[in-house]
Design an enzyme around this catalytic site. Structure first.
Site, PDB file in Angstrom:
ATOM      1  N   ASP A   7      27.919  31.966  39.065  1.00  0.00           N
ATOM      2  CA  ASP A   7      27.109  32.672  40.061  1.00  0.00           C
ATOM      3  C   ASP A   7      25.674  32.134  39.968  1.00  0.00           C
ATOM      4  O   ASP A   7      24.964  32.393  38.992  1.00  0.00           O
ATOM      5  CB  ASP A   7      27.157  34.174  39.762  1.00  0.00           C
ATOM      6  CG  ASP A   7      26.329  35.004  40.732  1.00  0.00           C
ATOM      7  OD1 ASP A   7      25.395  34.454  41.367  1.00  0.00           O
ATOM      8  OD2 ASP A   7      26.591  36.212  40.847  1.00  0.00           O
ATOM      9  N   SER A  58      22.125  42.799  47.188  1.00  0.00           N
ATOM     10  CA  SER A  58      22.330  42.855  45.735  1.00  0.00           C
ATOM     11  C   SER A  58      21.170  42.260  44.950  1.00  0.00           C
ATOM     12  O   SER A  58      21.003  42.556  43.767  1.00  0.00           O
ATOM     13  CB  SER A  58      23.630  42.137  45.363  1.00  0.00           C
ATOM     14  OG  SER A  58      23.599  40.814  45.863  1.00  0.00           O
ATOM     15  N   HIS A 103      22.663  35.431  41.672  1.00  0.00           N
ATOM     16  CA  HIS A 103      22.085  36.585  40.964  1.00  0.00           C
ATOM     17  C   HIS A 103      21.425  36.142  39.654  1.00  0.00           C
ATOM     18  O   HIS A 103      21.618  35.020  39.204  1.00  0.00           O
ATOM     19  CB  HIS A 103      23.189  37.618  40.729  1.00  0.00           C
ATOM     20  CG  HIS A 103      23.764  38.118  42.025  1.00  0.00           C
ATOM     21  ND1 HIS A 103      24.947  37.656  42.538  1.00  0.00           N
ATOM     22  CD2 HIS A 103      23.269  38.982  42.931  1.00  0.00           C
ATOM     23  CE1 HIS A 103      25.177  38.238  43.705  1.00  0.00           C
ATOM     24  NE2 HIS A 103      24.171  39.035  43.967  1.00  0.00           N
TER      25      HIS A 103
END
Ligand SMILES: *[C@@H]1O[C@H](CO)[C@@H](O)[C@H](O)[C@H]1NC(C)=O
Ligand SMILES: *[C@@H]1O[C@H](CO)[C@@H](O)[C@H](O)[C@H]1NC(C)=O
Ligand SMILES: *[C@@H]1O[C@H](CO)[C@@H](O)[C@H](O)[C@H]1NC(C)=O
Ligand SMILES: *[C@@H]1O[C@H](CO)[C@@H](O)[C@H](O)[C@H]1NC(C)=O
Length: 275
Positions: free
Chosen positions: A251, A7, A254
């Site tokens: 998070d 990702s 990311h």
């Protein structure tokens, strides 16, 4: 152009599409996702920029485009064809793989297929398993990429900022509420394994087809302020406990866009056009 990996590489792909798509008229571009493959097309240029989900590059039990949060991760260390058939014909490849290997336990590496009783496997130290997979990728590159007409890149590990005590902050915090970069030029977080970096360097250096490293690790280490934290789409409804403690669902892996990954693409651009 094909990005493939996890990702973080998807984030870089999205960043590049965002940077480019603005100059293309509405009806001359498209983007669509079918399972593991997302394709952005710029029709007037006969060009596509694609992302293909393969978090370990080699075959694994985390390959499903949607359902891949498995805790007991298994890779089939020498098997790449399942993914690589989607890479064939690319003029530019951008690989990455790192975070999925960081399980903290030895990797289960299958020598046989993902079917039947799966009795044929070895348990390997992370570095060794990572080397097996990268070596398989390099072999594929040597066999399938023409050094005269194509380019191959590998983006190095993307740092995480899960523990603010690593940069001298709150002993229990993470990246949540961080608004300024780390200023210590030598800062290197505990999540970025130097051993893995060494395996990466040595394995890629041996490739007969040159593989250019886009080394984003150090410059991204500083950016504790650049993660999505709580400002992202939540796929599952947050519980009252989580809502009461935003740190628990921040998070710190990311990155926000626009943001840091645009810089990764500027580096990629420089390496592509000014080698
Ligand atoms: C795109 O490909 C088509 C078919 O191969 C060709 O006719 C056309 O000239 C190409 N366009 C550009 C901009 O390269
Ligand atoms: C690349 O170009 C060189 C020089 O023109 C040539 O000798 C070589 O065979 C080419 N390699 C491939 C894989 O086509
Ligand atoms: C983060 O900032 C918000 C708003 O300033 C504040 O309410 C919250 O307590 C802070 N959270 C942490 C973990 O510092
Ligand atoms: C990336 O850069 C770091 C220093 O910033 C260096 O230690 C590391 O060896 C480099 N990695 C590769 C694969 O070249």
């Amino acid at each position: 152009m094909v990005f493939t990996g996890d990702s973080l590489n998807r984030g870089q792909f999205i960043s590049l599409v965002c940077l480019l798509q603005g100059v293309i008229p509405k009806d001359r571009k498209s983007i669509k996702t079918i399972e593991s493959l997302t394709v952005f097309s710029a029709m007037d240029y006969n060009a596509t920029i694609e992302f293909y989900w393969a978090p370990f590059l080699v075959e694994s039990n985390s390959d499903n485009a949607i359902v891949h949060r498995v805790t007991d991760r298994i890779v089939r260390g020498r098997s790449i064809h399942k993914h690589a058939r989607h890479w064939k014909g690319a003029d530019i490849m951008v690989f990455n793989t790192y975070l999925w290997w960081m399980t903290g336990v030895p990797m289960k590496v299958l020598t046989g297929p993902f079917s039947g009783d799966m009795k044929n496997f070895e348990m390997m130290e992370t570095e060794d398993a990572y080397r097996v997979a990268l070596t398989r990728m390099v072999r594929w590159v040597e066999k399938n990429m023409d050094p005269n007409t194509t380019r191959v890149f590998f983006t190095s590990m993307s740092p995480t900022h899960e523990k603010s005590k690593e940069w001298g902050g709150d002993p229990t915090g993470n990246c949540l509420n961080e608004t300024t970069p780390i200023e210590d030029p030598t800062y290197w977080g505990g999540g970025s394994r130097k051993n893995i970096m060494r395996v990466l360097k040595r394995t890629l250096e041996r490739s007969k087809v040159p593989i250019t490293v886009v080394n984003i690790t150090q410059l991204s280490e500083y950016r504790k302020d650049a993660h999505t934290a709580i400002y992202k789409k939540q796929w599952n409804k947050l519980t009252p406990e989580q809502l009461a403690n935003p740190k628990s669902y921040a998070d710190c892996v990311h990155w926000c866009l626009p943001g840091l990954q645009d810089t990764w693409n500027e580096l990629l651009y420089a390496k592509l056009f000014y080698p």
